[in-house]
Design a protein around this motif. Structure first.
Motif, short mmCIF file in Angstrom:
data_model
loop_
_atom_site.label_atom_id
_atom_site.label_comp_id
_atom_site.label_asym_id
_atom_site.label_seq_id
_atom_site.Cartn_x
_atom_site.Cartn_y
_atom_site.Cartn_z
N LEU A 2 0.93 -0.94 0.06
CA LEU A 2 0.01 -0.02 0.02
C LEU A 2 0.77 1.37 -0.11
N VAL A 3 1.96 1.26 0.83
CA VAL A 3 2.74 2.20 0.76
C VAL A 3 3.42 2.31 -0.61
N TYR A 4 3.70 1.25 -1.19
CA TYR A 4 4.34 1.34 -2.56
C TYR A 4 3.34 2.02 -3.78
N VAL A 5 2.11 1.82 -3.57
CA VAL A 5 1.08 2.24 -4.41
C VAL A 5 0.87 3.88 -4.23
N THR A 6 1.12 4.17 -2.69
CA THR A 6 1.26 5.72 -2.61
C THR A 6 2.44 6.26 -3.11
N ARG A 7 3.41 5.59 -3.06
CA ARG A 7 4.85 6.07 -3.61
C ARG A 7 4.34 6.43 -5.07
N THR A 8 3.80 5.49 -5.87
CA THR A 8 3.43 5.58 -7.26
C THR A 8 2.62 6.71 -7.69
N LEU A 9 1.71 6.95 -6.68
CA LEU A 9 0.84 8.13 -6.72
C LEU A 9 1.69 9.37 -6.72
N LEU A 10 2.65 9.51 -5.59
CA LEU A 10 3.33 10.56 -5.37
C LEU A 10 4.48 10.81 -6.61
N ALA A 11 4.70 9.91 -7.16
CA ALA A 11 5.82 10.09 -8.36
C ALA A 11 5.04 10.58 -9.49
N ARG A 12 3.75 10.12 -9.63
CA ARG A 12 2.91 10.69 -10.72
C ARG A 12 2.47 12.26 -10.68
N ALA A 13 2.35 12.43 -9.31
CA ALA A 13 2.04 14.00 -8.89
C ALA A 13 3.30 14.90 -9.01
N ILE A 14 4.37 14.32 -8.80
CA ILE A 14 5.68 15.10 -9.23
C ILE A 14 5.71 15.11 -10.66
N GLY A 15 5.55 14.29 -11.30
CA GLY A 15 5.57 14.35 -12.76
C GLY A 15 4.33 15.33 -13.32
N PHE A 16 3.39 15.54 -12.82
CA PHE A 16 2.28 16.59 -13.09
C PHE A 16 2.82 17.81 -12.65
N SER A 17 3.43 17.92 -11.40
CA SER A 17 3.98 19.08 -10.78
C SER A 17 4.93 19.80 -11.99
N THR A 18 5.76 18.78 -12.42
CA THR A 18 7.19 19.20 -13.20
C THR A 18 6.26 19.80 -14.56
N GLU A 19 5.34 19.17 -15.19
CA GLU A 19 4.92 19.58 -16.27
C GLU A 19 4.20 20.83 -16.21
N LEU A 20 3.46 21.07 -14.90
CA LEU A 20 2.50 22.48 -14.75
C LEU A 20 3.68 23.49 -14.58
N ASP A 21 4.97 23.24 -14.01
CA ASP A 21 5.69 24.57 -13.97
C ASP A 21 6.30 24.59 -15.26
N GLY A 22 6.49 23.75 -16.22
CA GLY A 22 6.93 23.95 -17.60
C GLY A 22 6.03 24.72 -18.28
N VAL A 23 4.61 24.49 -17.97
CA VAL A 23 3.61 25.41 -18.70
C VAL A 23 3.45 26.71 -18.41
N ILE A 24 3.58 26.99 -16.93
CA ILE A 24 3.60 28.11 -16.34
C ILE A 24 4.74 29.04 -16.79
#
Length: 157
Positions: free
Chosen positions: A135-157
């Motif tokens: 379950l912690v690993y699944v949460t880690r995967t979600l965090l990794a995706r959120a980091i990817g989205f955050s990086t993409e948003l920073d590139g757009v802004i």
């Protein structure tokens, strides 16, 4: 994040850390004293049991330290970076190691108490702890995706 929540979490984890340290010392001392008085365990199982206690509670304390690091990252709004994933990975490995440690612990207790059902109980508890690691690993995967989205948003802004 609300600073009161972070403070409450730090207090809870601090008490947990100190409690684990106290239980670790008391349990090992009591186990050795009982064995010396009653002679219920031979030397090898006693050493293995003490090592399991030290390692198990050490893993709990390590997880608490990792959680403190993650709380510090939350406090400074740095949770969406790769360092957070490293701390979550460490927590996942520590939980999985604890699941593995439960198996010999259950076997020794079953031999000590002459209760073979304890081995099955230890296996079930170990499986549940391994489920928490997943379950912690699944949460880690979600965090990794959120980091990817955050990086993409920073590139757009």
């Amino acid at each position: 994040m609300n600073p009161r929540i972070l403070s409450a979490l730090r207090i809870i984890f601090g008490i947990g850390f100190l409690g684990a340290l106290a239980v670790q010392g008391l349990m090992i001392t009591q186990l050795v004293i009982d064995t010396l008085e009653h002679g219920t365990l031979s030397r090898t199982p006693l050493v293995i049991l003490v090592l399991l206690f030290v390692t198990g509670f050490g893993l709990v304390q390590f997880i608490i330290v990792c959680l403190f690091r993650l709380l510090a990252m939350v406090e400074h709004d740095e949770i969406f970076n790769r360092r957070a994933i490293t701390w979550v990975d460490r927590i996942t490995v520590a939980i999985a190691a604890a699941a593995v440690l439960l198996l010999p612990f259950g076997y020794i207790l079953a031999e000590l108490d002459d209760a073979p059902g304890l081995v099955i109980v230890a296996m079930v508890v170990s499986l549940l702890v391994l489920g928490v690691a997943l379950l912690v690993y699944v949460t880690r995967t979600l965090l990794a995706r959120a980091i990817g989205f955050s990086t993409e948003l920073d590139g757009v802004i």
